[in-house]
Every structure is written in structure tokens, then in C-alpha cells.
Scaffold this motif. Structure first.
Motif: not given
Ligand SMILES: Cc1cc2nc3c(=O)[nH]c(=O)nc-3n(C[C@H](O)[C@H](O)[C@H](O)COP(=O)(O)OP(=O)(O)OC[C@H]3O[C@@H](n4cnc5c(N)ncnc54)[C@H](O)[C@@H]3O)c2cc1C
Ligand SMILES: *[C@@H]1O[C@H](CO)[C@@H](O)[C@H](O)[C@H]1NC(C)=O
Ligand SMILES: *[C@@H]1O[C@H](CO)[C@@H](O)[C@H](O)[C@H]1NC(C)=O
Ligand SMILES: *[C@@H]1O[C@H](CO)[C@@H](O)[C@H](O)[C@H]1NC(C)=O
Ligand SMILES: *[C@@H]1O[C@H](CO)[C@@H](O)[C@H](O)[C@H]1NC(C)=O
Ligand SMILES: *[C@@H]1O[C@H](CO)[C@@H](O)[C@H](O)[C@H]1NC(C)=O
Length: 457
Positions: A265-291
Motif C-alpha cells: 500500500h505504501g511506506f513510512v519511515e521505518n517500514g511498509v504497509i500492505f494492502v491488507d492493512g498489516s505493517f512490517e518494520e524492515v531495514d532493507d528493501i530489495i525491489f525485484c521488479t524487473g527491467y
């Protein structure tokens, strides 16, 4: 929306054709010509071999210090030791994800005892052995980043930057073969709040090895070839691996630290919010979203309509119809790597004058026929389900080797099997029996993966 957009593009193209009228074109220069190849990865090497065998004069310009493209590992992120962009996406512990039989150069198989899924370094070694076998090095000019290709009345002016002497040079080319790779320009979708996120952001293009992520909380985005491969590398080394994707497949038994999540759904300072409303705090993001396609050295004099999602109009996905002395290798989706070898053979055969292209009108008709069936602009360069017919067409028109249907069978089986058995699908070896059939057996796994009987010279 897409449909409308692409119909409009097609209309514009028609108009364009009327304006440009009969382009230069089909009276191709004689055999004394000079061909410039952009890139010395698998595709550039494939065409170099055929050009050499046909006795043609050519130079391959390669930005890096040595050939190999995607299969060359470079420890740098962003810029290499010479300041050139790092085009390779190679990482440690990579193994090929399609049997080597779908990747081999025509008539140049791996030694028979090589596993069907060799390691990345083994494939790189195979490319080096190919370069030696066909004596390609004298024709490859390394540390030469091509920066522009412009039509100059009856030839192409190609300008490159020498990263060693730090200067520009221009050469005249009768033919240009664009073989700069299709996995060189990473794509990251836009997400609300990503600019506020304080952790590290990477693309799989920059991923080099799992170790730096040990004991970190990592968000992996996407489940294409890279996303799944990285999930396997990272699930049991990270403190937590949060994997956002919507692929339906037989998810393997990842470690307890693996968490599957839906779309973002979107990002905040320390983590990520998913479309189901759940939240996870993460240190790193790796986008495997293609070329996306990337030809920054082309300008409007090429006569092509381009974006990151398509290049058009290309006859047989290869020939620039407006200026047929410009050809492409690898601007084609959902195919095996051997398709690039077949395109290379087609191009060399064309340059050598072994066959003639149809008229511009006929090429355009053929293109429209394809475009009509693939109405969405981003599918204009897709071959996918038509791969076997594509091999047949190229072979019939250019008189080159016809790759047999068994390769398409192997591709289709492998694609399915990979999603059924992600952890173990590589622990099998394949053997092609005839044009239509192959056998496949369990090879015991384990150390078999490390075997690489390829000799470099
Ligand atoms: C991580 C990863 C794993 C893959 N695994 C597989 C697999 O298992 N099986 C499979 O079949 N396919 C795989 N592929 C697809 C792979 O792209 C092909 O196998 C093949 O390497 C494509 O070769 P190429 O020559 O078209 O492109 P590349 O290998 O990308 O080579 C392009 C070359 O052009 C050079 N270049 C780019 N721009 C310029 C410029 N402006 N001037 C000069 N030189 C330039 C680059 O330095 C590079 O050497 C994988 C791709 C990636 C990214
Ligand atoms: C090959 O082409 C280059 C560049 O045009 C030219 O300098 C060279 O003399 C040519 N070599 C041969 C053998 O024709
Ligand atoms: C092509 O390059 C030559 C040599 O550098 C130059 O003289 C000429 O003007 C160029 N032509 C175009 C159209 O850029
Ligand atoms: C992690 O899991 C993969 C896939 O099952 C396995 O190959 C690898 O050896 C494991 N690594 C560690 C550090 O446990
Ligand atoms: C996961 O493990 C269970 C129990 O060991 C097994 O039955 C199942 O087949 C495994 N799933 C996959 C996808 O390997
Ligand atoms: C396999 O296909 C090739 C190319 O189409 C053909 O020449 C050859 O005869 C075929 N072999 C068999 C056994 O069918």
C-alpha cells in the motif's frame, strides 16, 4: 486504456510511414562493409561468431573490461572500476534457471557431463571458451561505452567513450547491431511514502550476495525469476524475510523467518504497509521488479518509436524497417536464450547478403499482423507462445539452423516445474533425444551443482 493508447501509436506509425515514404533502405552496402556491434554479452558474441565465420569486417564495442555481459560478476554497484555503468546483474551462488540446452550456441554445446543447470561462473567460463574457440577477441574493443548512434546519409556515425583514455571517438558503420542487453535498466514502481522511508533501498540489479543481509529484516518485492531466486537465497539467513508478491505457486517450505505478504500500500519511515492493512518494520528493501528496454544512444534519426516497454516497428523483432542496416538482438520477451543466437545468425546472414528482406510495405504488413494480435503496446515485442513458429520463420527466411520444437517443450516444462518445486528443480539433468523429445532424471543434487568441465581455451 492501453488498447486505445496502442491503437493511437499504430496510427501515428502509419502517418510516419507516409511522411518518411520510401526510406533508404534495401540496397544494402556490399561485403566490404564495416559492422559495429554494441555489446559483447551472449548476444554480441553470438553475432560476432557468425560475422567472423562469414568473413565480414566488424567491431564489437563493449563498455566493460571484458566480454560476458550478464554472466560477468562485477563487485561494484552503480559504476564500475572505470566509471562506466555496471550493466551486469550477476550475483553469487546463481545457477541458471533454464537447462543449458536452451542456452547453448548453435553447434557449440557444453561438455556432455556438465550439469543441465550450471552455476553463473560456469556459464561465464563457457562464454570465454566460445570467445577463444572463434578467436573473437581481436574484434572486441573493450572499455568503450557507446553514447550515440546517428544516421549520416548513407551510414551510421557511432560515438563511444573510451573509459581508459577518457575521450570520445566516432566511427562510421555500414551496419549496426544493437546487442546491449535487456536486463540493464532496472525498474522501480512508484509507491506513496517511499521517499520518507529511512532504510536502504536496492534493486535486484545491485544484489551481489546474501551475506550482507544476515540478521537483517528485509522486504523483497516481486516473485519473478529474481524475486524467487533471492527468496531462496535469503529466507534462512535474514532475521526476517518479508516477501510481497501475488504469484500463485507451490510455495516451498521456507524457514520460519519467512513471511508472505500481499501487494504494497505504501511506506513510512521505518517500514511498509500492505494492502491488507498489516505493517512490517524492515531495514532493507530489495525491489525485484524487473527491467525495461534501454537504448539511450539512439535518437530520432533511427526512425523508431521507442519506450522502456517497446521498440517498433521491427521486422521479425530484429530489423529496423525504416533503416534496415540497423538490427537488434534481444528486444524480445518470454523466450529462451537460444532465440538470441538464432537472431544473431539471421543478422549475419542478412549482412552477408545471403538473403534479401521483403519490401518495406511487406515488412510493415507482417508487423501489423503481429501487432494486431498483440494489441497492448508492451506486448509488441513478445514472442512467448509463438517461439517455435518464430524459430521456423527465421530459419526459412534466412536459411539458418532451425531450432527444434523440443526446446520449446523443455522451456514450457521447466517454467511449470520451477514453480512446483522451487528448491529442487535444478537437481535434474536433461538430454535431448530427437527434435521432439528429451529425457530428464534426478542427478542426486548436492555437489553436482558445482561441476564445470568447461575448458577455457
Ligand atoms: C540475473 C540474471 C540471470 C539470468 N539467468 C538466466 C538463465 O538462467 N537462463 C537464461 O536463459 N537467461 C538468463 N538470463 C537472461 C540473460 O540476459 C541472457 O541469458 C543473456 O545473458 C543475454 O545476453 P545479452 O548479450 O543480450 O545481454 P547482456 O548479457 O546484458 O550483455 C549486454 C552487453 O552490452 C554491454 N553494453 C550495454 N550498454 C552498452 C553501451 N552503451 N556501450 C557498450 N556496451 C554496452 C554490457 O556491458 C554487456 O556486456 C538472466 C538474466 C539476469 C539479469
Ligand atoms: C574494417 O573496417 C574498419 C573501419 O571501417 C577499417 O578501418 C578496416 O580497414 C577494415 N578492415 C578490413 C580488413 O577491411
Ligand atoms: C559523421 O561523423 C563524421 C566524422 O566524425 C563527421 O564529419 C560528420 O559530420 C558526421 N555526420 C553526421 C550527420 O553527424
Ligand atoms: C538455506 O536454504 C537453501 C534452500 O533450501 C539451502 O540450499 C541452503 O543451504 C540453506 N542455507 C543455510 C545457511 O541454511
Ligand atoms: C513441506 O513440508 C511438508 C512436510 O515435510 C511436505 O509434506 C510438503 O510436501 C513440503 N512442501 C513443499 C512445497 O515442498
Ligand atoms: C530435425 O529437424 C531438422 C530441422 O528441421 C531436420 O533437418 C531433421 O531432419 C530433423 N530430424 C529428425 C530426426 O526428424
Amino acid at each position: 486504456m492501453f488498447l486505445l493508447k496502442s491503437l493511437r501509436t499504430i496510427l501515428l506509425l502509419c502517418l510516419n510511414v507516409v511522411f518518411i515514404g520510401k526510406s533508404n533502405g534495401l540496397s544494402l552496402p556490399p561485403k566490404s562493409s564495416h559492422t559495429c556491434v554494441i555489446g559483447a554479452g551472449y548476444s554480441g558474441l553470438a553475432v560476432s561468431r557468425y560475422l567472423k565465420q562469414l568473413g565480414l569486417n566488424f567491431t564489437a564495442f563493449e563498455a566493460a573490461r571484458e566480454p560476458g555481459g550478464t554472466w560477468r560478476f562485477d563487485p561494484h554497484v552503480g559504476r564500475d572500476a572505470d566509471g562506466a555503468p555496471v550493466f551486469t546483474s550477476q550475483y553469487k551462488y546463481l545457477r541458471v534457471n533454464t537447462p543449458r540446452q536452451t542456452m547453448e550456441f548453435d553447434g557449440y554445446p557444453f561438455p556432455e557431463s556438465t550439469p543441465s543447470y550450471p552455476s553463473g561462473p560456469c556459464f561465464f567460463k563457457y562464454l570465454k571458451s566460445f570467445v577463444n574457440k572463434f578467436d573473437l577477441l581481436p574484434n572486441i574493443q573493450v572499455r568503450s561505452l557507446v553514447t550515440s548512434v546517428t544516421w549520416a546519409d548513407d551510414h551510421w556515425n557511432l560515438t563511444y567513450f573510451r573509459t581508459d583514455e577518457r575521450g570520445d571517438h566516432t566511427v562510421a558503420c555500414d551496419f549496426v547491431v544493437v546487442a546491449n542487453g535487456q536486463y540493464v535498466r532496472p525498474v522501480v514502481p512508484m509507491y506513496p511514502g517511499l521517499d520518507k522511508y529511512q532504510g536502504s533501498i536496492y534493486h535486484s540489479h545491485d544484489y551481489k550476495a546474501p551475506e550482507p543481509y544476515s540478521d537483517r529484516r528485509v522486504l523483497l518485492v516481486g516473485a519473478g525469476a529474481s524475486g524467487l531466486d533471492l527468496a531462496v537465497q535469503l529466507h534462512n539467513i535474514t532475521e526476517k524475510l518479508v516477501h510481497s508478491h501475488h504469484l500463485k505457486y507451490n510455495q516451498p517450505n521456507f524457514s520460519k523467518r519467512y513471511v508472505k505478504k500481499p501487494d504494497i500500500h505504501g511506506f513510512v519511515e521505518n517500514g511498509v504497509i500492505f494492502v491488507d492493512g498489516s505493517f512490517e518494520e524492515v531495514d532493507d528493501i530489495i525491489f525485484c521488479t524487473g527491467y525495461e528496454y534501454y537504448h539511450p544512444f539512439l535518437d530520432e534519426t533511427s526512425g523508431l518509436t521507442r519506450s522502456g516497454k517497446y521498440v517498433m516497428p521491427l521486422y521479425q523483432h530484429i530489423v529496423n524497417m525504416r533503416r534496415p542496416t540497423m538490427t537488434f538482438i534481444g528486444v524480445v520477451n518470454k523466450v529462451i536464450t537460444k532465440v538470441m543466437d538464432a537472431q544473431a545468425a539471421y543478422i549475419a546472414s542478412l549482412i552477408a547478403g545471403k538473403f534479401k528482406l521483403p519490401s518495406e510495405q511487406e515488412m510493415l504488413d507482417a508487423w501489423f499482423d503481429h501487432a494486431y494480435r498483440h494489441k497492448v503496446a508492451k506486448e509488441i515485442n513478445t514472442v512467448g507462445p509463438e517461439m517455435d513458429q518464430y524459430f521456423a520463420k527465421l530459419s526459412k527466411e534466412a536459411g539458418i539452423t532451425r531450432n527444434p520444437p523440443v526446446l520449446t517443450h523443455i522451456r514450457d516444462f521447466n517454467a511449470k516445474n520451477r514453480l512446483e518445486d522451487l528448491f529442487n528443480y535444478r537437481d535434474f539433468d536433461y538430454e535431448i533425444i530427437d527434435n521432439r523429445s528429451y529425457k530428464r532424471w534426478y542427478n542426486g543434487g548436492g555437489k553436482r551443482a558445482e561441476e564445470c568441465p568447461v575448458e577455457e581455451s
